[in-house]
Design a protein around this motif. Structure first.
Motif, short mmCIF file in Angstrom:
data_model
loop_
_atom_site.label_atom_id
_atom_site.label_comp_id
_atom_site.label_asym_id
_atom_site.label_seq_id
_atom_site.Cartn_x
_atom_site.Cartn_y
_atom_site.Cartn_z
N ALA B 133 18.64 -21.48 7.89
CA ALA B 133 20.34 -21.52 7.99
C ALA B 133 20.54 -22.96 8.32
O ALA B 133 21.40 -23.53 7.74
CB ALA B 133 20.53 -20.61 8.94
N ASP B 134 19.88 -23.69 9.12
CA ASP B 134 19.95 -25.04 9.73
C ASP B 134 19.77 -25.90 8.49
O ASP B 134 20.69 -26.91 8.29
CB ASP B 134 19.00 -25.30 10.72
CG ASP B 134 19.77 -26.17 11.72
OD1 ASP B 134 20.75 -26.87 11.39
OD2 ASP B 134 19.18 -26.39 12.90
N ALA B 135 18.79 -25.77 7.61
CA ALA B 135 18.84 -26.67 6.25
C ALA B 135 19.82 -26.47 5.53
O ALA B 135 20.42 -27.38 4.93
CB ALA B 135 17.36 -26.22 5.77
N PHE B 136 20.31 -25.19 5.11
CA PHE B 136 21.51 -24.96 4.46
C PHE B 136 22.77 -25.53 4.99
O PHE B 136 23.59 -26.28 3.88
CB PHE B 136 21.71 -23.29 4.24
CG PHE B 136 22.99 -22.76 3.85
CD1 PHE B 136 23.04 -22.93 2.39
CD2 PHE B 136 23.83 -22.57 4.46
CE1 PHE B 136 24.13 -22.54 1.53
CE2 PHE B 136 25.02 -21.82 3.56
CZ PHE B 136 25.19 -21.95 2.20
N PHE B 137 23.19 -25.68 6.35
CA PHE B 137 24.03 -26.03 6.67
C PHE B 137 24.12 -27.63 6.93
O PHE B 137 25.04 -28.40 6.71
CB PHE B 137 24.33 -25.69 8.23
CG PHE B 137 24.46 -24.41 8.64
CD1 PHE B 137 25.48 -23.43 7.94
CD2 PHE B 137 24.09 -23.61 9.96
CE1 PHE B 137 25.59 -22.31 7.94
CE2 PHE B 137 24.36 -22.38 10.06
CZ PHE B 137 25.08 -21.82 9.38
N ARG B 138 22.82 -28.12 6.59
CA ARG B 138 22.79 -29.74 6.56
C ARG B 138 22.70 -29.99 4.89
O ARG B 138 22.57 -31.29 4.53
CB ARG B 138 21.53 -29.97 6.99
CG ARG B 138 21.49 -30.10 8.67
CD ARG B 138 20.27 -30.15 9.29
NE ARG B 138 20.29 -29.74 10.54
CZ ARG B 138 20.18 -30.76 11.59
NH1 ARG B 138 20.46 -31.63 11.51
NH2 ARG B 138 20.50 -29.99 12.77
N GLY B 139 22.97 -29.00 4.19
CA GLY B 139 23.29 -29.54 2.77
C GLY B 139 21.91 -29.30 1.77
O GLY B 139 22.04 -29.73 0.67
N TYR B 140 21.04 -28.92 2.38
CA TYR B 140 19.70 -28.63 1.30
C TYR B 140 19.75 -27.42 0.66
O TYR B 140 20.21 -26.36 1.04
CB TYR B 140 18.14 -28.53 2.43
CG TYR B 140 18.03 -29.71 3.29
CD1 TYR B 140 17.35 -30.87 2.53
CD2 TYR B 140 18.55 -29.83 4.44
CE1 TYR B 140 17.03 -32.21 3.18
CE2 TYR B 140 18.10 -31.20 5.10
CZ TYR B 140 17.51 -32.13 4.67
OH TYR B 140 17.32 -33.31 5.11
N ASN B 141 19.09 -27.38 -0.37
CA ASN B 141 18.92 -26.23 -1.20
C ASN B 141 17.77 -25.54 -0.43
O ASN B 141 16.63 -26.17 -0.27
CB ASN B 141 18.72 -26.52 -2.69
CG ASN B 141 19.79 -27.10 -3.35
OD1 ASN B 141 20.98 -26.62 -3.23
ND2 ASN B 141 19.41 -28.07 -4.29
N VAL B 142 17.56 -24.27 -0.61
CA VAL B 142 16.77 -23.76 0.38
C VAL B 142 15.90 -22.64 -0.54
O VAL B 142 16.59 -21.84 -1.13
CB VAL B 142 17.10 -23.02 1.64
CG1 VAL B 142 16.34 -22.36 2.42
CG2 VAL B 142 18.10 -24.20 2.57
N ILE B 143 14.60 -22.93 -0.46
CA ILE B 143 13.85 -21.68 -1.18
C ILE B 143 12.93 -21.07 -0.12
O ILE B 143 12.22 -21.42 0.73
CB ILE B 143 13.14 -22.18 -2.27
CG1 ILE B 143 14.11 -22.70 -3.47
CG2 ILE B 143 12.28 -21.16 -3.04
CD1 ILE B 143 13.19 -23.77 -4.62
N VAL B 144 12.71 -19.76 -0.15
CA VAL B 144 11.97 -18.80 0.70
C VAL B 144 11.15 -18.11 -0.41
O VAL B 144 11.55 -17.11 -0.66
CB VAL B 144 12.62 -18.03 1.92
CG1 VAL B 144 11.71 -17.10 2.58
CG2 VAL B 144 13.42 -19.00 2.76
N PRO B 145 9.63 -18.36 -0.25
CA PRO B 145 8.94 -17.45 -0.90
C PRO B 145 8.49 -16.09 -0.22
O PRO B 145 7.98 -16.47 0.93
CB PRO B 145 7.51 -18.41 -1.23
CG PRO B 145 7.90 -19.42 -0.71
CD PRO B 145 9.19 -19.44 0.16
N PRO B 146 8.99 -15.12 -0.39
CA PRO B 146 8.49 -13.86 0.34
C PRO B 146 6.91 -13.72 0.58
O PRO B 146 6.63 -13.28 1.58
CB PRO B 146 9.14 -12.84 -0.46
CG PRO B 146 9.16 -12.94 -1.73
CD PRO B 146 9.36 -14.73 -1.87
N ASP B 147 6.32 -14.28 -0.31
CA ASP B 147 4.66 -13.99 -0.01
C ASP B 147 4.28 -15.43 0.79
O ASP B 147 2.96 -15.63 0.89
CB ASP B 147 3.89 -13.77 -1.26
CG ASP B 147 4.34 -14.79 -2.46
OD1 ASP B 147 5.23 -15.41 -2.39
OD2 ASP B 147 3.59 -15.19 -3.24
#
Lengths: 337, 195
Positions: B133-147
């Motif tokens: 969330a913090d990265a998103f608010f700072r303007g980063y594209n965020v990827i989370v691999p579920p594995d």
């Protein structure tokens, strides 16, 4: 001032206490402080009807975005007076300080008290300072009591609320709580969601100037949140209410955080947000007045009062279903104000 | 080198992975594929940044395990677990859940020219979520691999991934992500910016 931190002797009533008051507290409070250092403040009032309230403040952390424990101690009491229809005039200020509390932090808190009291045009007329040993309080606790004068004939209260009234909320719901929780744990929302801590006497004054007889009740939406206020007023007035979920003023980031934490913004504490119950014919005008004020720009009409029904408060969800807004029992998030 | 992308790990530290039996088991299953994933990313030139939780003794909100404070400064238990660590990796200390909260992480990422962060580690429903969330608010594209994220509770993990996908992150398995980085074809991001 002797030393950089509060010592037990600062609270004994002796020379160090006098030094603390004379060299730090009184100068920092400046013009908003009118105490004469006697046992009581003696006040001349122009009216025969006053409002009196008191509140204690233990917020953790004591400094946060858009405020601190000093500002909240003034605003909380000012807002309680304002929603009763009174004009806030006088405050008392009692400090309970932990041994070792930095003098610089106390100065910063007192500066906030001065600024908030100045903005709300209230005088600090009496005060008290106690110091306790380390661990007996957490840094600083503050109690304020307030006196407000009724400048006009007005009778606000739950008993005035009747079917047909519109329900207005003056600000974002839940921002104060989400900000404080995020700051405590470093959740990443603290820079996007700030506390709404603010004195709302000016906003209320504007509304009552033009609509004193159309505003039936106002409540400060603090601990327990809007859900608690609505249930208390519904029960107190013997009515029911229906609110629209899509109309609730909830900031997107606040919704995100609440969803993550599993809390409902309906029940989160606010520190600069009022719920108004207003004659339906005047609701649009009142809303416009509220939104004109800097602290009321997020205001919305969120629902309507109707005849008593089996459920005190219901909410139409965005998906078309209806849910009961229950009275919150327990599970209060600690030390938000 | 894929200069625009960095992978962040959260809390892969001895004290924290050994909190209880449930967590030990979850991390044991997660470790082999995670170490392979990190190795592949290093080969592709993706910077690996470990977010290292350091609990402060004076923090009343720091989580204590049966009365003792884990992951304190300079303690053995605060070290990043060796299997996840390589000489080329960076480590950023943090004191709270989000890796950006009062840390140098944002500055370090900016120095590296990073605009996309792959957020991994433990636990999905706390540090991964808040750092994302913090990265998103700072303007980063965020990827989370579920594995590449882990939680001791499967329900918490599922709920957190649903939250991440709906609010602020692209959920993408590690195999797809590695292939996308190798082909310089990271996905178009469709997260709606907050007004």
């Amino acid at each position: 001032m002797t030393g950089d931190v509060i010592q037990l002797d600062h609270g004994t009533g002796g020379g160090m206490s006098q030094e603390l008051i004379a060299e730090l507290i009184a100068p920092r409070l400046g013009a908003v402080h009118s105490g004469r250092m006697e046992d009581s403040a003696v006040l001349e009032l122009d009216v025969t009807r006053i409002a009196v309230t008191t509140d204690s403040f233990v917020v953790d952390p004591i400094f946060f975005g858009n405020g601190d424990i000093g500002k909240i101690a003034v605003c909380g009491t000012v807002n309680d007076l304002a929603v009763s229809g009174a004009v806030p005039r006088y405050l008392t200020l009692s400090l309970v300080l932990e041994e070792g509390f930095p003098i610089a932090d106390l100065a910063r808190v007192l500066d906030s008290v001065r600024e908030a009291a100045g903005q709300a045009r209230v005088e600090v007329v009496a005060g008290d300072t106690k110091v306790v040993r380390r661990g007996e309080v957490d840094k600083i606790f503050i109690n304020t009591a307030g006196i407000g004068e009724f400048a006009r004939e007005i009778e606000l209260g739950m008993g005035q609320v009747s079917p047909g009234d519109a329900v207005i909320v003056t600000g974002w719901l839940g921002n104060h709580s989400i900000h404080i929780l995020s700051l405590r744990e470093g959740l990443g929302f603290e820079e996007r969601v700030l506390s709404d801590c603010a004195p709302l006497d000016g906003l209320v004054w504007n509304v009552l100037e033009d609509h004193a007889s159309q505003v039936h009740c106002m409540r400060d939406i603090t601990r327990g949140g809007l859900g608690t206020v609505l249930n208390e007023v519904a029960d107190g007035a013997g009515v029911s209410m229906r609110i629209e979920q899509s109309s609730l003023p909830i900031q997107q980031e606040t919704a995100m955080a609440a969803d993550m934490l599993g809390v409902d913004p309906l029940y989160l504490a606010n520190e600069g947000n009022i719920c108004m119950f207003v004659d339906a014919d005047s609701a649009a005008d009142v809303l416009e007045l509220v939104r004109w004020h800097p602290y009321g720009r997020a205001a919305r009409i969120v629902g309507v009062v109707h005849e008593r029904a089996p459920s005190a408060v219901t909410m139409a969800r965005a998906d078309g279903t209806e849910t009961v807004v229950e009275l919150l029992y327990g599970a209060e998030l600690p030390r938000l104000c | 080198m894929v200069a625009s992308c960095a992978v962040l790990t959260n809390d892969l530290q001895y004290d924290l992975i050994n909190k209880n039996e449930e967590r030990k088991a979850a991390v044991a299953a997660f470790t082999p594929p995670m170490t392979s994933f990190l190795a592949e990313l290093r080969t592709l030139g993706v910077p690996v940044v470990h977010l290292q939780l350091i609990n402060r003794e004076d923090d009343p909100h720091a989580e204590r395990y049966d009365g003792w404070l884990p992951a304190t400064k300079d303690s053995e238990g605060a070290r990043i677990v060796a299997e996840f660590l390589a000489d080329t990796d960076l480590t950023v200390e943090k004191n709270k859940d989000s890796g950006f909260f009062e840390t140098e992480l944002h500055d370090r990422l900016q120095e590296l020219g990073v605009d996309t962060v792959v957020i991994t580690g433990m636990q999905t429903q706390i540090c991964v979520q808040t750092t994302a969330a913090d990265a998103f608010f700072r303007g980063y594209n965020v990827i989370v691999p579920p594995d590449a994220v882990v939680s001791a509770n499967a329900e918490d993990q599922a709920r957190a991934l649903e939250w991440l996908g709906s609010y602020c992150a692209t959920i993408m398995p590690t195999t797809e992500l590695v292939a996308a980085i190798a082909q310089d074809s990271l996905p178009e991001f469709s997260v709606v910016p907050i007004p």
